[in-house]
Design a protein around this motif. Structure first.
Motif, PDB file in Angstrom:
ATOM      1  N   THR A  14       0.829  -1.207   0.000  1.00 14.37           N
ATOM      2  CA  THR A  14       0.000   0.000   0.000  1.00 14.37           C
ATOM      3  C   THR A  14       0.863   1.257   0.000  1.00 14.37           C
ATOM      4  O   THR A  14       1.886   1.314   0.685  1.00 14.37           O
ATOM      5  N   GLY A  20       5.782   6.890  -0.029  1.00 16.01           N
ATOM      6  CA  GLY A  20       4.479   6.567   0.546  1.00 16.01           C
ATOM      7  C   GLY A  20       4.380   5.164   1.110  1.00 16.01           C
ATOM      8  O   GLY A  20       3.423   4.838   1.792  1.00 16.01           O
ATOM      9  N   LYS A  60       0.660   4.995   1.124  1.00 13.99           N
ATOM     10  CA  LYS A  60      -0.167   5.730   2.073  1.00 13.99           C
ATOM     11  C   LYS A  60      -0.439   7.157   1.587  1.00 13.99           C
ATOM     12  O   LYS A  60       0.428   7.817   1.010  1.00 13.99           O
ATOM     13  N   SER A  61      -1.647   7.625   1.873  1.00 13.98           N
ATOM     14  CA  SER A  61      -2.029   9.009   1.585  1.00 13.98           C
ATOM     15  C   SER A  61      -1.419   9.933   2.648  1.00 13.98           C
ATOM     16  O   SER A  61      -0.933   9.467   3.692  1.00 13.98           O
ATOM     17  N   GLU A  62      -1.486  11.229   2.413  1.00 11.02           N
ATOM     18  CA  GLU A  62      -0.954  12.190   3.391  1.00 11.02           C
ATOM     19  C   GLU A  62      -1.681  12.055   4.726  1.00 11.02           C
ATOM     20  O   GLU A  62      -1.069  12.137   5.792  1.00 11.02           O
ATOM     21  N   ARG A  63      -2.995  11.834   4.669  1.00 11.39           N
ATOM     22  CA  ARG A  63      -3.762  11.636   5.910  1.00 11.39           C
ATOM     23  C   ARG A  63      -3.266  10.406   6.662  1.00 11.39           C
ATOM     24  O   ARG A  63      -3.070  10.450   7.887  1.00 11.39           O
ATOM     25  N   GLU A  64      -3.069   9.317   5.943  1.00 11.36           N
ATOM     26  CA  GLU A  64      -2.595   8.084   6.582  1.00 11.36           C
ATOM     27  C   GLU A  64      -1.194   8.263   7.160  1.00 11.36           C
ATOM     28  O   GLU A  64      -0.891   7.783   8.259  1.00 11.36           O
TER      29      GLU A  64
END
Length: 249
Positions: A4, A197, A6-10
């Motif tokens: 995965t 990420g 990861k997004s900035e939020r994650e």
């Protein structure tokens, strides 16, 4: 399970989980003293983790009965908490624990000295830690996964140490163990390309003697086959386009 990104939020949630876990390790290391049982250490660790409004990620994982793996001397990883297992002056103790913060995980391990330890034991702890840092020199976009593995293993083996083969690092995110698996020793291939990420748990497990390990009768505790000392150092990291970000330090 696919790897995965990861997004900035994650990533922000994993940063917070990592910051908390770093504090947990700092506080726990100060509490561990000769004469304590590993059961007591586990209870202290759980209290610290819950004090940060986190869930102990190890507790109940595949049936594991504690919040921290407490591995003493020749125990490599996954040492079970026990009222009968007492930490003594001169021991080295590996503490491997994790937290869940708002659904996201962080995983880290440290090997600490109890009182005065031998120079040989101290060197093992230091080399194991440094092998992590040698590995993450290659933990950035543009390199390959097994570049990390080769750097860890090559460094530790220069000292004549055995690098554990049966246990490896891993991806991490909403699950403690995600793809990819990350060996701590040189591979024939270079592995997948690293991408910004990705979040990885890099964890050298290094034996003073041979690399061989065995599982004890409790089906959890892993010990060195030759009875030599073992050390463990782990952090959760974020792959970026530049230098890796160590989330749990």
């Amino acid at each position: 399970m696919p790897v995965t990104i990861k997004s900035e939020r994650e990533i922000n949630l994993m940063r917070e989980a990592g910051k908390i876990l770093s504090k947990v390790h700092e506080e726990l290391a100060k509490e561990v003293k000769a004469g304590m049982s590993s059961f007591e250490i586990d209870k202290i660790c759980e209290k610290i983790i819950r004090g940060y409004d986190c869930i102990p990620s190890f507790l109940g994982y595949e049936g594991y009965p504690g919040s921290v793996c407490i591995s003493i001397n020749d125990e490599v990883v996954h040492g079970l908490p026990s009222k009968d297992k007492i930490v003594k002056d001169g021991d080295i103790v590996s503490l491997d624990t994790g937290v869940i913060w708002k659904g996201y995980q962080s995983d880290a391990a440290r090997t600490i000295a109890i009182g005065e330890i031998s120079k040989e034991a101290q060197q093992l702890i230091e080399v194991t830690k440094q092998s992590f840092f040698e590995g993450i020199k290659y933990a950035k976009e543009g390199y390959h996964l097994y570049d990390i593995s080769a750097a860890i293993g090559d460094y530790a083996e220069k000292f004549g140490y055995g690098v554990v083969r049966e246990l490896v690092g891993h991806g991490i995110g909403t699950e403690m163990h995600e793809d990819p698996q990350i060996p701590n020793f040189r591979q024939k291939k270079r592995g997948m390309k690293l991408q910004a990420g990705m979040t990885l748990a890099i964890e050298p497990m290094i034996n003073m003697g041979r690399p061989d390990v065995v599982w004890t009768d409790d089906d959890w505790t892993v010990v060195t086959d030759d009875g030599s000392l073992s050390a463990h150092y782990e952090n959760t990291i974020l792959i970026t386009k530049g230098e890796p970000e160590i989330l749990s330090l």
